[in-house]
Design an enzyme around this catalytic site. Structure first.
Site, PDB file in Angstrom:
ATOM      1  N   CYS A  80       9.990   1.376 -26.747  1.00  0.00           N
ATOM      2  CA  CYS A  80      10.800   1.815 -27.880  1.00  0.00           C
ATOM      3  C   CYS A  80      11.456   0.604 -28.550  1.00  0.00           C
ATOM      4  O   CYS A  80      11.795  -0.378 -27.887  1.00  0.00           O
ATOM      5  CB  CYS A  80      11.871   2.790 -27.407  1.00  0.00           C
ATOM      6  SG  CYS A  80      11.206   4.352 -26.792  1.00  0.00           S
ATOM      7  N   CYS A  83      18.070   8.447 -21.469  1.00  0.00           N
ATOM      8  CA  CYS A  83      17.328   8.472 -22.725  1.00  0.00           C
ATOM      9  C   CYS A  83      15.830   8.606 -22.462  1.00  0.00           C
ATOM     10  O   CYS A  83      15.140   9.406 -23.105  1.00  0.00           O
ATOM     11  CB  CYS A  83      17.619   7.202 -23.520  1.00  0.00           C
ATOM     12  SG  CYS A  83      16.903   7.198 -25.183  1.00  0.00           S
ATOM     13  N   CYS A  84      15.317   7.820 -21.509  1.00  0.00           N
ATOM     14  CA  CYS A  84      13.898   7.922 -21.153  1.00  0.00           C
ATOM     15  C   CYS A  84      13.565   9.297 -20.598  1.00  0.00           C
ATOM     16  O   CYS A  84      12.494   9.848 -20.872  1.00  0.00           O
ATOM     17  CB  CYS A  84      13.530   6.853 -20.122  1.00  0.00           C
ATOM     18  SG  CYS A  84      13.409   5.177 -20.772  1.00  0.00           S
ATOM     19  N   CYS A 119      14.830  -0.929 -27.201  1.00  0.00           N
ATOM     20  CA  CYS A 119      14.837  -1.424 -25.823  1.00  0.00           C
ATOM     21  C   CYS A 119      13.725  -2.434 -25.540  1.00  0.00           C
ATOM     22  O   CYS A 119      13.424  -2.720 -24.376  1.00  0.00           O
ATOM     23  CB  CYS A 119      14.725  -0.250 -24.846  1.00  0.00           C
ATOM     24  SG  CYS A 119      16.076   0.954 -24.989  1.00  0.00           S
ATOM     25  N   CYS A 159       9.926   3.150 -17.393  1.00  0.00           N
ATOM     26  CA  CYS A 159      10.503   4.111 -18.333  1.00  0.00           C
ATOM     27  C   CYS A 159      10.906   5.424 -17.685  1.00  0.00           C
ATOM     28  O   CYS A 159      11.710   6.171 -18.232  1.00  0.00           O
ATOM     29  CB  CYS A 159       9.514   4.399 -19.459  1.00  0.00           C
ATOM     30  SG  CYS A 159       8.016   5.244 -18.914  1.00  0.00           S
TER      31      CYS A 159
END
Length: 243
Positions: free
Chosen positions: A201, A119-120, A204, A227
């Site tokens: 985010c 995702c990062c 998270c 990240c």
């Protein structure tokens, strides 16, 4: 003939600026030919306003790259606009993954649950790399006191294969950050007062309890600590450690 490898350039710059204060490192670095074209990358997070204020004083037109992961807290987006306007930053560039990239890789917005690294990579690393490919160096707000892999940071560090990173605040203490904010009457991120000393985010990031490390709320319950924008080729890039 001068050996101009990336490591040697970083070492040369660290020697050149070893006795300079953070503001002078920043002031001189943005015009140093050994660095080339430079941008600041800012999360507009809990402590970002310090470096943003310094930039507003020494180079208000410097490119400021803000990564909008499209999963940030609404407070962060509001704070970004507020700070940019208040400090007179004239070249803030908002970076996002394309709609096509998100639709292909994370169509339902749940990738952070199954693979936070992926995702990062999708929402931060790839979009940032796309923009940073046009720069020779970038400025970060990382500091040694944040611990972990950051505890050995120098002012300048190599980012293979061709870029350098500049960490003007690397030697600052936590108290220095707070004092600078107070002395310059800088606006605080609204989530700091709610127990978020480090802000990423929304899915998270969680509040931090008294006595915990300030980054304990980032990816809580996992071994993830960064990240991804501070990784090169899948590994953490550390400052040089003395033998």
């Amino acid at each position: 003939m001068l050996d101009d490898t990336l490591d040697n350039r970083a070492e040369r710059l660290n020697q050149r600026y070893r006795h300079h204060a953070a503001s002078e490192v920043l002031r001189r670095a943005v015009n140093d030919p050994d660095l080339g074209r430079v941008a600041l990358v800012s999360s507009f997070g809990a402590e970002s306003v310090v470096l943003l204020h310094m930039v507003s004083v020494v180079a208000p037109g410097l490119p400021v790259l803000f990564i909008d992961t499209q999963m940030l807290f609404p407070e962060t987006l509001d704070y970004q606009r507020e700070v940019a306007a208040q400090l007179g930053l004239t070249n803030v560039q908002v970076i996002r993954a394309s709609q096509q990239e998100v639709a292909l890789t994370d169509p339902d917005g749940t990738l952070h649950r199954t693979s936070p690294d992926a995702c990062c990579n999708l929402r931060k690393t790839v979009p940032l790399e796309r923009v940073l490919s046009g720069y020779d160096a970038w400025i970060t707000g990382r500091k040694r006191f944040q611990g972990g892999e950051r505890s050995v940071l120098e002012f300048f560090e190599p980012e293979p294969p061709t870029r350098l990173r500049v960490n003007p605040l690397s030697h600052w203490r936590a108290e220095d950050v707070q004092e600078y904010m107070v002395e310059n009457n800088l606006p605080r991120h609204p989530l700091v007062a709610k127990g978020y000393p480090s802000i990423g985010c929304a899915p998270c990031t969680s509040p931090v309890k008294p006595g915990e490390d300030q980054r304990a709320g980032r990816w809580r319950g996992s071994e993830k600590t960064e990240c991804g924008i501070h990784f090169i080729g899948g590994r953490m890039v550390r400052g040089k450690v003395s033998a």
